[in-house]
Design a protein around this motif. Structure first.
Motif, PDB file in Angstrom:
ATOM      1  N   PHE A 215       0.628  -1.262  -0.172  1.00  0.00           N
ATOM      2  CA  PHE A 215       0.209   0.162   0.127  1.00  0.00           C
ATOM      3  C   PHE A 215       0.769   1.377  -0.081  1.00  0.00           C
ATOM      4  O   PHE A 215       0.723   2.205  -0.801  1.00  0.00           O
ATOM      5  CB  PHE A 215      -0.903   0.114   1.229  1.00  0.00           C
ATOM      6  N   MET A 216       1.801   1.338   0.879  1.00  0.00           N
ATOM      7  CA  MET A 216       2.882   2.524   1.031  1.00  0.00           C
ATOM      8  C   MET A 216       3.480   2.513  -0.391  1.00  0.00           C
ATOM      9  O   MET A 216       3.815   3.747  -0.880  1.00  0.00           O
ATOM     10  CB  MET A 216       3.838   2.369   2.045  1.00  0.00           C
ATOM     11  N   SER A 217       3.915   1.649  -0.955  1.00  0.00           N
ATOM     12  CA  SER A 217       4.714   1.664  -2.182  1.00  0.00           C
ATOM     13  C   SER A 217       3.836   2.358  -3.272  1.00  0.00           C
ATOM     14  O   SER A 217       4.120   2.949  -3.988  1.00  0.00           O
ATOM     15  CB  SER A 217       5.211   0.282  -2.656  1.00  0.00           C
ATOM     16  N   ILE A 218       2.706   1.886  -3.174  1.00  0.00           N
ATOM     17  CA  ILE A 218       1.750   2.312  -4.312  1.00  0.00           C
ATOM     18  C   ILE A 218       1.307   3.668  -4.263  1.00  0.00           C
ATOM     19  O   ILE A 218       1.433   4.413  -5.221  1.00  0.00           O
ATOM     20  CB  ILE A 218       0.398   1.106  -4.323  1.00  0.00           C
ATOM     21  N   TYR A 219       1.150   4.130  -2.998  1.00  0.00           N
ATOM     22  CA  TYR A 219       1.047   5.422  -2.928  1.00  0.00           C
ATOM     23  C   TYR A 219       2.085   6.356  -3.218  1.00  0.00           C
ATOM     24  O   TYR A 219       1.774   7.569  -3.783  1.00  0.00           O
ATOM     25  CB  TYR A 219       0.568   5.687  -1.259  1.00  0.00           C
ATOM     26  N   GLN A 220       3.231   6.067  -2.675  1.00  0.00           N
ATOM     27  CA  GLN A 220       4.324   6.813  -2.881  1.00  0.00           C
ATOM     28  C   GLN A 220       5.063   6.865  -4.125  1.00  0.00           C
ATOM     29  O   GLN A 220       5.413   7.903  -4.848  1.00  0.00           O
ATOM     30  CB  GLN A 220       5.671   6.133  -1.878  1.00  0.00           C
ATOM     31  N   ASN A 221       4.697   5.730  -5.098  1.00  0.00           N
ATOM     32  CA  ASN A 221       5.314   5.553  -6.382  1.00  0.00           C
ATOM     33  C   ASN A 221       4.393   5.771  -7.409  1.00  0.00           C
ATOM     34  O   ASN A 221       4.838   6.142  -8.701  1.00  0.00           O
ATOM     35  CB  ASN A 221       6.032   4.398  -6.560  1.00  0.00           C
ATOM     36  N   HIS A 222       3.101   5.810  -7.217  1.00  0.00           N
ATOM     37  CA  HIS A 222       2.143   5.519  -8.449  1.00  0.00           C
ATOM     38  C   HIS A 222       0.883   6.622  -8.177  1.00  0.00           C
ATOM     39  O   HIS A 222       0.210   6.708  -9.169  1.00  0.00           O
ATOM     40  CB  HIS A 222       1.602   4.435  -8.604  1.00  0.00           C
ATOM     41  N   ASP A 263      -6.351  -3.524   8.463  1.00  0.00           N
ATOM     42  CA  ASP A 263      -5.855  -2.660   7.349  1.00  0.00           C
ATOM     43  C   ASP A 263      -6.476  -1.786   6.985  1.00  0.00           C
ATOM     44  O   ASP A 263      -5.928  -0.619   6.595  1.00  0.00           O
ATOM     45  CB  ASP A 263      -6.087  -3.941   6.271  1.00  0.00           C
ATOM     46  N   ILE A 264      -7.946  -1.640   7.090  1.00  0.00           N
ATOM     47  CA  ILE A 264      -8.408  -0.486   7.016  1.00  0.00           C
ATOM     48  C   ILE A 264      -7.940   0.738   7.729  1.00  0.00           C
ATOM     49  O   ILE A 264      -7.809   1.972   7.222  1.00  0.00           O
ATOM     50  CB  ILE A 264      -9.827  -0.457   7.225  1.00  0.00           C
ATOM     51  N   HIS A 265      -7.840   0.699   8.917  1.00  0.00           N
ATOM     52  CA  HIS A 265      -7.432   1.595  10.173  1.00  0.00           C
ATOM     53  C   HIS A 265      -5.952   2.028   9.758  1.00  0.00           C
ATOM     54  O   HIS A 265      -5.679   3.093   9.579  1.00  0.00           O
ATOM     55  CB  HIS A 265      -7.373   1.142  11.553  1.00  0.00           C
ATOM     56  N   PHE A 266      -5.164   1.175   9.052  1.00  0.00           N
ATOM     57  CA  PHE A 266      -3.886   1.433   8.733  1.00  0.00           C
ATOM     58  C   PHE A 266      -3.863   2.308   7.629  1.00  0.00           C
ATOM     59  O   PHE A 266      -3.129   3.465   7.391  1.00  0.00           O
ATOM     60  CB  PHE A 266      -2.816   0.296   8.530  1.00  0.00           C
ATOM     61  N   CYS A 267      -4.877   2.156   6.705  1.00  0.00           N
ATOM     62  CA  CYS A 267      -4.621   2.621   5.271  1.00  0.00           C
ATOM     63  C   CYS A 267      -5.148   4.349   5.548  1.00  0.00           C
ATOM     64  O   CYS A 267      -4.776   5.454   5.391  1.00  0.00           O
ATOM     65  CB  CYS A 267      -5.605   2.336   4.223  1.00  0.00           C
ATOM     66  N   TYR A 270      -2.764   6.608   7.717  1.00  0.00           N
ATOM     67  CA  TYR A 270      -1.807   6.887   6.778  1.00  0.00           C
ATOM     68  C   TYR A 270      -2.148   8.078   5.736  1.00  0.00           C
ATOM     69  O   TYR A 270      -1.463   8.938   5.577  1.00  0.00           O
ATOM     70  CB  TYR A 270      -1.276   5.645   6.031  1.00  0.00           C
ATOM     71  N   LEU A 271      -3.432   7.777   5.208  1.00  0.00           N
ATOM     72  CA  LEU A 271      -3.890   8.885   4.356  1.00  0.00           C
ATOM     73  C   LEU A 271      -4.242  10.305   4.985  1.00  0.00           C
ATOM     74  O   LEU A 271      -4.097  11.171   4.421  1.00  0.00           O
ATOM     75  CB  LEU A 271      -5.084   8.294   3.548  1.00  0.00           C
ATOM     76  N   GLN A 272      -4.683  10.119   6.159  1.00  0.00           N
ATOM     77  CA  GLN A 272      -5.206  11.240   6.846  1.00  0.00           C
ATOM     78  C   GLN A 272      -3.746  12.034   7.255  1.00  0.00           C
ATOM     79  O   GLN A 272      -4.018  13.114   7.136  1.00  0.00           O
ATOM     80  CB  GLN A 272      -5.942  10.726   8.170  1.00  0.00           C
ATOM     81  N   GLN A 273      -2.794  11.346   7.256  1.00  0.00           N
ATOM     82  CA  GLN A 273      -1.664  11.922   7.977  1.00  0.00           C
ATOM     83  C   GLN A 273      -1.037  12.821   6.534  1.00  0.00           C
ATOM     84  O   GLN A 273      -0.191  13.851   6.581  1.00  0.00           O
ATOM     85  CB  GLN A 273      -0.515  11.129   8.267  1.00  0.00           C
ATOM     86  N   LYS A 274      -1.380  12.474   5.324  1.00  0.00           N
ATOM     87  CA  LYS A 274      -1.113  12.949   4.173  1.00  0.00           C
ATOM     88  C   LYS A 274      -2.259  14.177   3.661  1.00  0.00           C
ATOM     89  O   LYS A 274      -2.052  14.570   2.589  1.00  0.00           O
ATOM     90  CB  LYS A 274      -0.753  11.756   3.041  1.00  0.00           C
ATOM     91  N   LYS A 275      -2.895  14.330   4.383  1.00  0.00           N
ATOM     92  CA  LYS A 275      -3.883  15.483   4.446  1.00  0.00           C
ATOM     93  C   LYS A 275      -4.959  14.886   3.394  1.00  0.00           C
ATOM     94  O   LYS A 275      -5.434  15.773   2.254  1.00  0.00           O
ATOM     95  CB  LYS A 275      -3.210  16.768   3.851  1.00  0.00           C
TER      96      LYS A 275
END
Length: 294
Positions: A215-222, A263-267, A270-275
């Motif tokens: 998930f983090m790789s997809i967010y960061q790279n794509h 898994d939902i809580h992690f995502c 993570y996304l809330q921290q990215k605004k």
């Protein structure tokens, strides 16, 4: 088998179902007063059928005051969850391929709601990871005008070769739609670039994928800086062609949601921290939809 349940209370009916011993394919008929059925509502009996891995059949009117509610035990062994682990587990010859979640309104409603939430018509590049035969793209195509759909570049990736070939033939005349057979764990080999919407329905939770890292790789790279995401988490099982509510967890005989919620809580965090503004919707599939806060 026929059972008289006239004038029985909720607990009595539930205990009756718990004590049933029926074989796969066997039909059980329950006799109810029409007034009892009206009191419970048919939805309650549809839910009851799912709880005990049965399918509710068309009721039969017995007389002026009585109706037979009919239930058929599912063939539990007819499930793609129990098939081999090869890439063709989801191929055109598989049990999975006969299932069409787009005809399940609880899926369709919440998926289209997620697409509206992230404003799909404003997107220019959309990536679907675990696209299989392209059902999620078809729904977008139905939602948009021909001009709106044609203005978007779609890329679908799946590890199942036969599903990808099917998807290519189904979108043969849509030159803006591309399907690639590839391992999601090795996306860097494809030089895909970035997208302003990434969709993945029930794929990142696969046993051969490290969920958090993927998930983090997809967010960061794509994902573009202002891009959106729609992730679908299965909260159901498919048995004998029926979508049965409730995620099956290892070591439990009943539905247990801890891993899905983790898994939902992690995502979400993570996304809330990215605004991002993140919402969780759905029922049989839980949808995490995220759009950038402007």
């Amino acid at each position: 088998m026929k059972i008289d349940l006239k004038k029985r209370g909720s607990c009595e009916i539930l205990e009756c179902f718990k004590s049933l011993h029926v074989e796969s394919g066997e039909i059980v008929e329950f006799e109810f007063f029409d007034s009892d059925i009206e009191s419970f509502g048919y939805k309650a009996f549809v839910d009851l059928a799912q709880l005990f891995f049965m399918k509710m059949l068309t009721p039969l009117k017995k007389d002026e005051t009585t109706t037979l509610l009919r239930f058929q035990k599912l063939y539990l062994e007819n499930s793609f969850h129990k098939t081999d682990k090869s890439s063709e587990k989801y191929g055109v010859e598989s049990e999975f391929f006969t299932l069409d979640k787009t005809k399940q309104f609880s899926f369709l409603y919440h998926y289209t709601h997620a697409l509206d939430f992230i404003d799909v018509k404003s997107k220019k590049r959309i990536l679907n990871l675990g696209v299989n035969r392209g059902d999620e793209f078809k729904i977008i195509k139905d939602m948009l005008t021909c001009e709106e759909f044609a203005s978007i570049e779609f890329v679908g990736i799946d590890y199942c070769a036969s599903a990808i070939e099917y998807a290519k033939s189904d979108f043969l005349h849509d030159k803006n739609v591309q399907f690639l057979c590839h391992d999601i764990n090795k996306l860097e080999e494809l030089n895909l670039g970035k997208f302003d919407l990434i969709i993945s329905i029930g794929t990142l939770q696969s046993s051969n994928i490290n969920f958090n890292a993927a998930f983090m790789s997809i967010y960061q790279n794509h994902l573009e800086n202002d891009g959106a995401m729609i992730l679908g988490f299965p909260n159901c099982r498919w048995m004998d062609g029926e979508m049965i509510y409730g995620a099956k967890a290892p070591n439990y005989s009943f539905s247990e949601l801890s891993l899905v919620l983790k898994d939902i809580h992690f995502c979400k965090k993570y996304l809330q921290q990215k605004k991002y503004r993140v919402v969780i919707t759905g029922k049989d599939y839980l949808f995490l939809s995220a759009r950038k806060i402007i």
